[in-house]
Design a protein around this motif. Structure first.
Motif, PDB file in Angstrom:
ATOM      1  N   TYR A  57      -8.744   0.182  -1.631  1.00 51.80           N
ATOM      2  CA  TYR A  57      -7.788   0.921  -0.609  1.00 51.80           C
ATOM      3  C   TYR A  57      -6.349   0.458  -1.031  1.00 51.80           C
ATOM      4  O   TYR A  57      -5.684   0.767   0.054  1.00 51.80           O
ATOM      5  CB  TYR A  57      -8.255   0.555   0.674  1.00 51.80           C
ATOM      6  N   ALA A  58      -6.024  -0.285  -1.731  1.00 54.83           N
ATOM      7  CA  ALA A  58      -4.805  -0.606  -2.021  1.00 54.83           C
ATOM      8  C   ALA A  58      -3.731   0.303  -1.784  1.00 54.83           C
ATOM      9  O   ALA A  58      -3.503   1.798  -2.258  1.00 54.83           O
ATOM     10  CB  ALA A  58      -4.443  -1.058  -3.428  1.00 54.83           C
ATOM     11  N   LEU A  59      -2.804   0.152  -0.631  1.00 61.65           N
ATOM     12  CA  LEU A  59      -1.895   1.088  -0.279  1.00 61.65           C
ATOM     13  C   LEU A  59      -0.518   0.565  -1.026  1.00 61.65           C
ATOM     14  O   LEU A  59      -0.170  -0.705  -1.181  1.00 61.65           O
ATOM     15  CB  LEU A  59      -1.848   1.030   1.152  1.00 61.65           C
ATOM     16  N   ILE A  62       2.219  -1.310   2.056  1.00 59.33           N
ATOM     17  CA  ILE A  62       1.661  -2.208   3.163  1.00 59.33           C
ATOM     18  C   ILE A  62       0.801  -3.331   2.452  1.00 59.33           C
ATOM     19  O   ILE A  62       0.000  -3.028   1.674  1.00 59.33           O
ATOM     20  CB  ILE A  62       0.812  -1.373   4.167  1.00 59.33           C
ATOM     21  N   PRO A  63       1.147  -4.551   2.634  1.00 60.71           N
ATOM     22  CA  PRO A  63       0.237  -5.689   2.083  1.00 60.71           C
ATOM     23  C   PRO A  63      -1.138  -5.261   2.430  1.00 60.71           C
ATOM     24  O   PRO A  63      -1.374  -5.055   3.612  1.00 60.71           O
ATOM     25  CB  PRO A  63       0.899  -6.963   2.931  1.00 60.71           C
ATOM     26  N   SER A  64      -2.159  -5.598   1.694  1.00 61.16           N
ATOM     27  CA  SER A  64      -3.453  -5.312   1.583  1.00 61.16           C
ATOM     28  C   SER A  64      -3.957  -6.081   2.875  1.00 61.16           C
ATOM     29  O   SER A  64      -5.005  -5.471   3.963  1.00 61.16           O
ATOM     30  CB  SER A  64      -4.010  -5.770   0.522  1.00 61.16           C
ATOM     31  N   ALA A  68      -5.605  -4.205   6.234  1.00 59.08           N
ATOM     32  CA  ALA A  68      -7.083  -4.399   6.584  1.00 59.08           C
ATOM     33  C   ALA A  68      -7.141  -4.590   8.135  1.00 59.08           C
ATOM     34  O   ALA A  68      -7.888  -4.125   8.770  1.00 59.08           O
ATOM     35  CB  ALA A  68      -7.612  -5.461   5.748  1.00 59.08           C
ATOM     36  N   VAL A  69      -6.037  -5.497   8.662  1.00 58.28           N
ATOM     37  CA  VAL A  69      -6.097  -5.794  10.029  1.00 58.28           C
ATOM     38  C   VAL A  69      -5.918  -4.644  10.780  1.00 58.28           C
ATOM     39  O   VAL A  69      -6.558  -4.070  11.704  1.00 58.28           O
ATOM     40  CB  VAL A  69      -5.191  -6.837  10.343  1.00 58.28           C
ATOM     41  N   MET A  70      -4.851  -3.914  10.312  1.00 56.62           N
ATOM     42  CA  MET A  70      -4.481  -2.793  11.044  1.00 56.62           C
ATOM     43  C   MET A  70      -5.534  -1.584  10.980  1.00 56.62           C
ATOM     44  O   MET A  70      -5.811  -1.084  12.096  1.00 56.62           O
ATOM     45  CB  MET A  70      -3.035  -1.937  10.395  1.00 56.62           C
ATOM     46  N   ALA A  71      -5.846  -1.201   9.966  1.00 57.25           N
ATOM     47  CA  ALA A  71      -7.098  -0.130   9.794  1.00 57.25           C
ATOM     48  C   ALA A  71      -8.192  -0.575  10.472  1.00 57.25           C
ATOM     49  O   ALA A  71      -8.983   0.329  11.274  1.00 57.25           O
ATOM     50  CB  ALA A  71      -7.500   0.074   8.279  1.00 57.25           C
ATOM     51  N   THR A  72      -8.773  -1.836  10.411  1.00 54.32           N
ATOM     52  CA  THR A  72      -9.858  -2.260  11.280  1.00 54.32           C
ATOM     53  C   THR A  72      -9.606  -2.205  12.783  1.00 54.32           C
ATOM     54  O   THR A  72     -10.604  -1.631  13.481  1.00 54.32           O
ATOM     55  CB  THR A  72     -10.451  -3.652  10.750  1.00 54.32           C
ATOM     56  N   SER A  73      -8.485  -2.428  12.964  1.00 55.38           N
ATOM     57  CA  SER A  73      -8.453  -2.496  14.659  1.00 55.38           C
ATOM     58  C   SER A  73      -8.162  -0.888  15.099  1.00 55.38           C
ATOM     59  O   SER A  73      -8.630  -0.868  16.191  1.00 55.38           O
ATOM     60  CB  SER A  73      -6.857  -3.052  14.798  1.00 55.38           C
ATOM     61  N   THR A 100      -4.581  11.003   7.178  1.00 53.56           N
ATOM     62  CA  THR A 100      -3.619  11.515   5.870  1.00 53.56           C
ATOM     63  C   THR A 100      -3.280  10.421   5.093  1.00 53.56           C
ATOM     64  O   THR A 100      -3.231  10.668   3.680  1.00 53.56           O
ATOM     65  CB  THR A 100      -2.255  11.906   6.809  1.00 53.56           C
ATOM     66  N   VAL A 101      -3.294   9.002   5.532  1.00 47.22           N
ATOM     67  CA  VAL A 101      -2.951   7.926   4.471  1.00 47.22           C
ATOM     68  C   VAL A 101      -4.392   7.845   3.290  1.00 47.22           C
ATOM     69  O   VAL A 101      -4.202   7.620   2.367  1.00 47.22           O
ATOM     70  CB  VAL A 101      -2.908   6.743   5.371  1.00 47.22           C
ATOM     71  N   ILE A 102      -5.511   7.927   4.188  1.00 50.21           N
ATOM     72  CA  ILE A 102      -6.925   7.882   3.591  1.00 50.21           C
ATOM     73  C   ILE A 102      -6.687   8.953   2.374  1.00 50.21           C
ATOM     74  O   ILE A 102      -7.077   8.715   1.232  1.00 50.21           O
ATOM     75  CB  ILE A 102      -7.943   8.039   4.363  1.00 50.21           C
TER      76      ILE A 102
END
Length: 151
Positions: A57-59, A62-64, A68-73, A100-102
């Motif tokens: 999912y490397a964006l 944004i640091p990975s 991960a924390v932002m998306a999971t939250s 949209t990001v996904i």
């Protein structure tokens, strides 16, 4: 035939937005909630989630670990707000941004699914959650208070 179509259209137009709004809230909420559940174990984010965000999912910006924390939250919080109908338009806007990001950065070939999610979120942003929501309950109370002040 035109008369029959006109009658059917009139009948279907009576479907309350409340039912549509509830469906638009519940079904995408389930999808995001289920995705969030796969990323955690107990109250912790799984190591495999961090691995996915680093490698699959490397964006670009944004640091990975932060992603991960932002998306999971977001996947565990925003669906709850949608189900409750609380802050619905903002929750839908946030999930539209996430979708949209996904779509753009992670799974660009999955546009049919992402398009359905986006349509749900746009419907909620435009039409609101309907009366079967905490938003309606809270706004109704606020509207009644405002009306009482002006009497």
């Amino acid at each position: 035939m035109l008369n029959l179509l006109n009658r059917a259209d009139t009948l279907l137009a009576r479907l309350p937005w409340d039912i549509a709004g509830l469906a638009l809230r519940l079904f995408p909420a389930w999808t995001f909630w289920a995705s969030g559940q796969t990323k955690i174990e107990g109250f912790s984010i799984k190591d495999s989630t961090f691995f996915l965000f680093e490698h699959e999912y490397a964006l670009p910006l944004i640091p990975s670990k932060l992603a991960a924390v932002m998306a999971t939250s977001a996947e565990l919080t925003l669906p709850i707000l949608l189900v409750l109908g609380l802050g619905t338009r903002l929750a839908a806007l946030a999930l539209l941004g996430m979708t949209t990001v996904i779509q753009v950065f992670v799974y660009p070939d999955a546009w049919p699914v992402h398009g359905i999610w986006a349509a749900c979120f746009l419907g909620l942003i435009s039409g609101g959650p309907g009366r079967l929501s905490l938003d309606a309950l809270l706004l109704r109370g606020r509207a009644e208070t405002e009306m009482a002040r002006h009497v």
